[in-house]
Motif scaffolding. Structure first.
Motif, PDB file in Angstrom:
ATOM      1  N   UNK A   1       0.827  -1.190   0.000  1.00  0.00           N
ATOM      2  CA  UNK A   1       0.000   0.000   0.000  1.00  0.00           C
ATOM      3  C   UNK A   1       0.874   1.259   0.000  1.00  0.00           C
ATOM      4  N   UNK A   2       1.977   1.225   0.736  1.00  0.00           N
ATOM      5  CA  UNK A   2       2.874   2.386   0.772  1.00  0.00           C
ATOM      6  C   UNK A   2       3.443   2.675  -0.621  1.00  0.00           C
ATOM      7  N   UNK A   3       3.776   1.617  -1.365  1.00  0.00           N
ATOM      8  CA  UNK A   3       4.294   1.815  -2.724  1.00  0.00           C
ATOM      9  C   UNK A   3       3.255   2.500  -3.600  1.00  0.00           C
ATOM     10  N   UNK A   4       2.010   2.058  -3.483  1.00  0.00           N
ATOM     11  CA  UNK A   4       0.935   2.676  -4.262  1.00  0.00           C
ATOM     12  C   UNK A   4       0.763   4.132  -3.857  1.00  0.00           C
ATOM     13  N   UNK A   5       0.801   4.426  -2.558  1.00  0.00           N
ATOM     14  CA  UNK A   5       0.629   5.799  -2.075  1.00  0.00           C
ATOM     15  C   UNK A   5       1.760   6.694  -2.589  1.00  0.00           C
ATOM     16  N   UNK A   6       2.996   6.184  -2.580  1.00  0.00           N
ATOM     17  CA  UNK A   6       4.121   6.944  -3.139  1.00  0.00           C
ATOM     18  C   UNK A   6       3.868   7.239  -4.618  1.00  0.00           C
ATOM     19  N   UNK A   7       3.438   6.223  -5.353  1.00  0.00           N
ATOM     20  CA  UNK A   7       3.159   6.393  -6.777  1.00  0.00           C
ATOM     21  C   UNK A   7       2.069   7.439  -6.992  1.00  0.00           C
ATOM     22  N   UNK A   8       0.961   7.342  -6.235  1.00  0.00           N
ATOM     23  CA  UNK A   8      -0.159   8.279  -6.381  1.00  0.00           C
ATOM     24  C   UNK A   8       0.285   9.711  -6.076  1.00  0.00           C
ATOM     25  N   UNK A   9       1.105   9.884  -5.051  1.00  0.00           N
ATOM     26  CA  UNK A   9       1.588  11.219  -4.695  1.00  0.00           C
ATOM     27  C   UNK A   9       2.490  11.795  -5.786  1.00  0.00           C
ATOM     28  N   UNK A  10       3.248  10.938  -6.453  1.00  0.00           N
ATOM     29  CA  UNK A  10       4.100  11.379  -7.559  1.00  0.00           C
ATOM     30  C   UNK A  10       3.266  11.687  -8.797  1.00  0.00           C
ATOM     31  N   UNK A  11       2.275  10.843  -9.039  1.00  0.00           N
ATOM     32  CA  UNK A  11       1.415  10.985 -10.223  1.00  0.00           C
ATOM     33  C   UNK A  11       0.478  12.193 -10.131  1.00  0.00           C
ATOM     34  N   UNK A  12      -0.065  12.464  -8.966  1.00  0.00           N
ATOM     35  CA  UNK A  12      -1.038  13.544  -8.761  1.00  0.00           C
ATOM     36  C   UNK A  12      -0.635  14.402  -7.565  1.00  0.00           C
ATOM     37  N   UNK A  13       0.495  15.093  -7.617  1.00  0.00           N
ATOM     38  CA  UNK A  13       0.984  15.846  -6.457  1.00  0.00           C
ATOM     39  C   UNK A  13       0.040  16.964  -6.000  1.00  0.00           C
ATOM     40  N   UNK A  14      -0.800  17.448  -6.879  1.00  0.00           N
ATOM     41  CA  UNK A  14      -1.736  18.498  -6.487  1.00  0.00           C
ATOM     42  C   UNK A  14      -2.940  17.937  -5.721  1.00  0.00           C
ATOM     43  N   UNK A  15      -3.120  16.618  -5.730  1.00  0.00           N
ATOM     44  CA  UNK A  15      -4.271  15.987  -5.071  1.00  0.00           C
ATOM     45  C   UNK A  15      -3.904  14.987  -3.974  1.00  0.00           C
ATOM     46  N   UNK A  16      -2.715  14.424  -4.060  1.00  0.00           N
ATOM     47  CA  UNK A  16      -2.331  13.362  -3.120  1.00  0.00           C
ATOM     48  C   UNK A  16      -1.005  13.707  -2.461  1.00  0.00           C
ATOM     49  N   UNK A  17      -0.985  13.554  -1.149  1.00  0.00           N
ATOM     50  CA  UNK A  17       0.265  13.701  -0.388  1.00  0.00           C
ATOM     51  C   UNK A  17       0.432  12.437   0.425  1.00  0.00           C
ATOM     52  N   UNK A  18       1.626  11.919   0.477  1.00  0.00           N
ATOM     53  CA  UNK A  18       1.894  10.726   1.274  1.00  0.00           C
ATOM     54  C   UNK A  18       3.044  11.014   2.222  1.00  0.00           C
TER      55      UNK A  18
END
Length: 149
Positions: A1-18
């Motif tokens: 899950x942490x890997x996915x959260x890192x990916x999401x934060x990189x992919x959508x930095x304006x919407x996701x922070x991890x």
């Protein structure tokens, strides 16, 4: 899950922070600034985060285990007393269903406010449980014949 959260934060930095790890100040800011608080857990003997989220008016979405079951009343199962949403199963479909139900409720301002108010007014003090335990001890002492009624 942490890997996915890192990916999401990189992919959508304006919407996701991890942020990995625990930060007390950030935790309070998250509780205070969130609409919903997701706490999926397979085992939770108590859990304080769901109670903190309710204190801030953030609606908890939790799995139906341990202390989460004991502290969050499902707002769909009990519309008059509900304080959050319980996932019926501890798996992806169960959590996604609870999230969908919580978002539907959140979109209705009056219902959302009711859930928030009930959560914010919950009494997590030891006053009620302590009084209940004293009553139980007194009953046990009487039944054991150690004190006359």
């Amino acid at each position: 899950l942490a890997d996915w959260a890192h990916w999401a934060a990189t992919e959508w930095p304006e919407h996701v922070h991890f942020a990995e790890g625990y930060n007390e100040q950030l935790a309070h800011q998250i509780f205070a600034g969130s609409d919903l608080f997701l706490m999926p857990s397979r085992f939770e003997p108590c859990g304080l985060a769901q109670m903190q989220s309710m204190a801030y008016g953030t609606i908890p979405v939790v799995t139906d285990v341990g202390g989460l079951h004991d502290t969050v009343i499902d707002a769909d199962a009990d519309r008059r007393n509900g304080t959050g949403f319980l996932a019926k199963s501890v798996d992806v479909p169960g959590v996604v269903d609870a999230l969908h139900r919580s978002v539907r409720a959140w979109r209705h301002k009056q219902r959302r406010r009711g859930i928030q108010r009930r959560g914010m007014s919950a009494d997590w003090s030891w006053t009620g449980p302590a009084a209940h335990h004293i009553e139980l001890y007194e009953e046990m002492i009487q039944e054991a014949g150690l004190v006359q009624a």
